[in-house]
Enzyme design. Structure first.
Site: not given
Ligand code: NAD
Ligand code: UDP
Length: 330
Positions: A13, A34, A37, A64, A93, A101, A104, A147
């Protein structure tokens, strides 16, 4: 040559809106995801964009990249309680190894990096509203801890890279954000309620609905992120909308928006450790970024509802996210 930004979590999102924003600003964007979600549909419109390149990759594995990178936005992580309860290990993870990563990579490329933290670092807060210097009230072994603690680790690791390696870091503490491209079935309250009214179902309020949240529209968040990225402030900054509302009153607003007199509110058990109150203190963002939210809940909800209304009947019916099963096996 324009600057290059790498965005992890680009098919999610928030990540997909960030990609649009920085492509519009003329940057080269490398998107990494990946799809655990996220949704390929969120970035389908960028497929043939001349300045966008997508790498399908799990950021818990080393990444890389050949070309120079100026900025990294590390936003990969499950973000909804339903998601991180279903994939708890992957959540830890990506917060731990994924962040390591990305830091890095920032070090190798001498890039500025922003990491996405969350209001969940405050847990079930005892201070209200929550300023950045409040250390929080987190249950380290509760269901939400996968989380909350991953994000607390993300912040600690980012500060260690900043202090020890001198990496140019930013930490954004995001409060509940909503808008188009959220997954209808991610379990968060806005897609949940909107999905329910569009399917003609009653609204499920958890507990008695007296718990509060403060909802921020995506455009305000993206603007805040860009301002923070271009300061030299390294400690965490809250970005959220302080317009607080109880979940019960919020459900009533959604019923009004839906305009269907047959729908009612039904009550369901409150999930364990569900925070009772949440509202950002945004004094710091006001002071250092001259930022504050501009989009009212009424305007933001109308935009978001229009988006969900445009989904296909099949998308509206989907209650499970099919990608989890594949990843849980890994
Ligand atoms: P989302 O689930 O829509 O997007 C997260 C994306 O990260 C997804 O496309 C998922 O496939 C990808 N992803 C997850 N693990 C991965 C991995 N190991 N390797 C590669 N891609 C991976 O969630 P969002 O609402 O867009 O949130 C995005 C970020 O903002 C997150 O870090 C979340 O913790 C943070 N956040 C969001 C909110 C909110 O209200 N939306 C609030 C606080 C923090
Ligand atoms: N909630 C609810 N009904 C739902 C989904 C969520 O009452 O169908 C409540 C949830 O218990 C919480 C609030 O809405 O108090 C916000 O939940 P969300 O999952 O959006 O995010 P959180 O802020 O808890 O991370």
């Amino acid at each position: 040559m324009s600057e290059t930004m790498l965005i992890s979590g680009v098919a999610g999102f928030i990540g997909s809106h960030l990609a649009d924003y920085y492509l519009d600003k003329g940057m080269q964007v490398i998107g990494v995801d990946n799809f655990i979600t996220g949704n390929p549909k969120n970035i389908a419109h960028l497929q043939h964009h001349p300045r966008f390149r997508f790498i399908e990759h799990d950021v818990t594995e080393a990444l890389y990249v050949d070309e120079p990178i100026d900025y990294i936005l590390h936003f990969a992580s499950p973000a909804s309680p339903i998601d991180y309860l279903k994939i708890p290990i992957q959540t830890m993870k990506v917060g731990a190894m994924g962040t390591h990563n990305m830091l890095g990579l920032a070090k190798a490329k001498n890039a500025r990096i922003m990491v996405a933290s969350t209001s969940e670092v405050y847990g079930d807060p005892l201070v209200h509203p929550q300023p950045e210097d409040y250390w929080g009230n987190v249950n380290p072994v509760g269901p939400r801890s996968v989380y909350d603690e991953a994000k607390r680790y993300l912040e600690a690791l980012t500060m260690a890279y900043h202090r020890f390696h001198g990496i140019d870091t930013r930490i954004v503490r995001i409060f509940n954000t909503y808008g188009p491209r959220m997954r209808l079935n991610d379990g968060r309250v806005i897609p949940a309620f909107m999905g329910q009214v569009l399917r003609g179902e009653n609204l499920t309020v958890f507990g008695d609905g007296s718990q509060t949240r403060s909802f921020q529209y995506i455009d305000d968040l993206v603007r805040g992120i860009d301002l923070l990225l271009h300061t030299d402030y390294h400690l965490p900054v809250n970005i959220g909308n302080p317009d607080e509302i109880s979940i019960l009153d919020f459900a009533r607003e959604i019923l009004e928006l839906a305009g269907n007199p047959d729908l009612k509110i039904v009550f369901r058990p409150l999930p364990e450790n569900d925070p009772k109150r949440r509202c950002p203190d945004i004094s710091l963002a006001r002071k250092i970024l001259h930022w504050e939210p501009r989009v009212s809940r009424k305007e933001g909800l109308a935009e978001t509802f229009a988006y969900f209304k445009g989904l296909s009947p099949e998308e509206l019916r989907q209650t499970e996210h099919k990608n989890f099963d594949d990843y849980i096996k890994k």
